[in-house]
Design an enzyme around this catalytic site. Structure first.
Site, short mmCIF file in Angstrom:
data_model
loop_
_atom_site.label_atom_id
_atom_site.label_comp_id
_atom_site.label_asym_id
_atom_site.label_seq_id
_atom_site.Cartn_x
_atom_site.Cartn_y
_atom_site.Cartn_z
N GLY A 103 0.83 -1.22 0.00
CA GLY A 103 0.00 0.00 0.00
C GLY A 103 0.86 1.26 0.00
N ASN A 143 -2.87 -8.57 0.24
CA ASN A 143 -3.80 -9.28 -0.67
C ASN A 143 -4.11 -8.42 -1.91
OD1 ASN A 143 -5.52 -7.30 0.24
ND2 ASN A 143 -7.20 -8.67 0.78
N ASP A 203 -4.03 -12.94 2.83
CA ASP A 203 -5.09 -12.12 3.42
C ASP A 203 -4.97 -12.22 4.94
OD1 ASP A 203 -7.70 -11.29 4.39
OD2 ASP A 203 -8.28 -11.32 2.27
N VAL A 204 -4.89 -11.08 5.63
CA VAL A 204 -4.68 -11.12 7.09
C VAL A 204 -5.86 -11.70 7.86
CG1 VAL A 204 -2.95 -9.30 7.49
CG2 VAL A 204 -5.38 -8.69 7.33
N LEU A 214 -0.38 -3.00 9.06
CA LEU A 214 -0.97 -1.89 8.28
C LEU A 214 -2.11 -2.36 7.39
CD1 LEU A 214 1.83 -0.64 9.10
CD2 LEU A 214 1.86 0.43 6.86
N THR A 243 -11.10 -7.43 8.27
CA THR A 243 -9.66 -7.17 8.10
C THR A 243 -9.09 -6.55 9.37
OG1 THR A 243 -9.83 -6.96 5.72
CG2 THR A 243 -7.98 -5.84 6.75
N GLY A 273 -1.83 -13.01 17.60
CA GLY A 273 -1.57 -14.42 17.93
C GLY A 273 -0.16 -14.81 17.49
N ARG A 282 3.05 -15.88 19.86
CA ARG A 282 3.73 -17.16 19.68
C ARG A 282 5.24 -16.99 19.46
NH1 ARG A 282 1.33 -21.71 15.69
NH2 ARG A 282 3.26 -22.80 15.23
N TYR A 335 -14.94 1.15 9.45
CA TYR A 335 -13.51 1.50 9.59
C TYR A 335 -13.23 1.97 11.02
CZ TYR A 335 -9.04 3.81 8.47
OH TYR A 335 -7.72 4.20 8.42
#
Ligand code: NAD
Ligand code: UDP
Length: 312
Positions: A11, A33, A57-58, A72, A91, A101, A105, A144
């Site tokens: 981006g 993505n 894709d997050v 971001l 998202t 997560g 970890r 948003y």
């Protein structure tokens, strides 16, 4: 040298951040993505052997070993985040859960790109970090605003519950090269309209204000925050305190482009905040950071970028 994951790396802001991290000798992975980002924003960096590009894709889990994560990934312009509002919430929220997560970890430090939108249409001016905001939970901007607010909540809870090393920054309107020419944001819209001698579309009466920060200043602040002392988690406002009305911005752009464009007035979208200006005392005191690039100077650089883009 650190191993660093940047979500939303293709981006506008992500690509500038990655460029800087690579220049400083770090190993960087861009995860994106390509919903609003573009491989062309980062293609010039591919020849660097320390750079890796991942399409992902997050909202889905992702595993990798890194020292730092900059989160971001999220469409940022109203047109793009309102295109599929449910996906925008997913998202922000599922992306935050997946990246937190991962940070938990692998014991990475994780920075969240939050936003001045968490203040909504603010009743406190300038906005300080301890202001809780004035946000409509059911409007067209809510996907948003509330998505980003929930992401902040998740960051704080992973920190309190799981001791994850977090950093939260609240970014105010940022502009510069590699903004999407059609994403509807005010700086890119006005510059493109002016360069084409088309009407400049001011929404409402143009007396609403925004504070515009040049992207290089923001990237400086992001690095300072990420590498700040452990335990300093924010949230920290990052923006340029110079405050301008949208009418003033339109006039500046017309002047700096020598444009023949005329200003026209269109309907103000609902829930459009009336004023925005960051109080940056915390960033100044804790990070020794403040923006250096004045609006006129940043606009000249951005106009130059769009001129070349439109000539292609
Ligand atoms: P942008 O749209 O150029 O970048 C966002 C990137 O995230 C894009 O490359 C897009 O393809 C990617 N993305 C979107 N959804 C994704 C998903 N589900 N999985 C993986 N990647 C995904 O916007 P930007 O201006 O560079 O904003 C970057 C971040 O900064 C965003 O989180 C935004 O909310 C935040 N921010 C930006 C501003 C600003 O003025 N530009 C202000 C406040 C906050
Ligand atoms: N705006 C405008 N004309 C445009 C695009 C935006 O007058 O062509 C206004 C918009 O209504 C808002 C301000 O400019 O008041 C900033 O809009 P932008 O979408 O860039 O960011 P945000 O509203 O999220 O701060």
């Amino acid at each position: 040298m650190k191993k660093i994951l940047v979500t939303g790396g293709a981006g506008f802001i992500g690509s500038h951040l990655i460029e800087r991290l690579l220049n400083e000798g770090n190993e960087v992975i861009s995860l994106d993505n390509y919903f609003t980002g573009d491989k062309r924003n980062i293609v010039h960096l591919i020849k660097n052997p320390l750079f890796e590009i991942v399409r992902h894709d997050v909202t889905m889990p992702y595993f990798v070993e890194v020292d730092q994560i900059y989160n971001l990934a999220c469409p940022a312009s109203p047109i793009h985040y309102q295109y599929n509002p449910i996906k925008t919430v997913k998202t922000s929220v599922m992306g935050a859960i997946n990246m937190l997560g991962l940070a938990k970890r692998i014991r990475a430090t994780i920075l969240q790109a939050s936003t001045s939108e968490v203040y909504g249409d603010p009743k406190v001016h300038p906005q300080t970090e301890d202001y809780w905001g004035n946000v409509n939970p059911i409007g067209i901007r809510s996907c948003y605003d509330e998505g980003k607010r929930c992401a902040e909540t998740l960051f704080m809870d992973y920190h309190r519950q799981n001791k994850v090393d977090i950093k939260i920054i609240r970014i105010f309107n940022t502009y510069g090269s590699r903004m999407h020419p059609n994403d509807g944001r005010v700086v890119s819209n006005f510059i493109v309209q002016a360069l084409k001698n088309e009407n400049i579309t001011v929404y409402g009466d143009g007396n609403q204000t925004r504070s515009f920060q040049y992207v290089d200043d923001l990237v400086d602040g992001m690095l300072k925050m990420m590498n700040s002392e452990t335990g300093f988690i924010g949230p920290v406002n990052m923006g340029n305190p110079g405050e301008f009305t949208i009418n003033e911005l339109a006039e500046k752009v017309i002047k700096l482009t020598n444009s023949k464009s005329k200003i026209i007035y269109n309907k103000l979208p609902s829930d459009d905040p009336m004023q925005r200006k960051p109080d940056i005392s915390i960033a100044k005191n804790k990070l020794n950071w403040e923006p250096k690039i004045k609006l006129d100077e940043g606009l000249v650089k951005t106009i130059d970028y769009f001129k070349k883009l439109l000539e292609k």
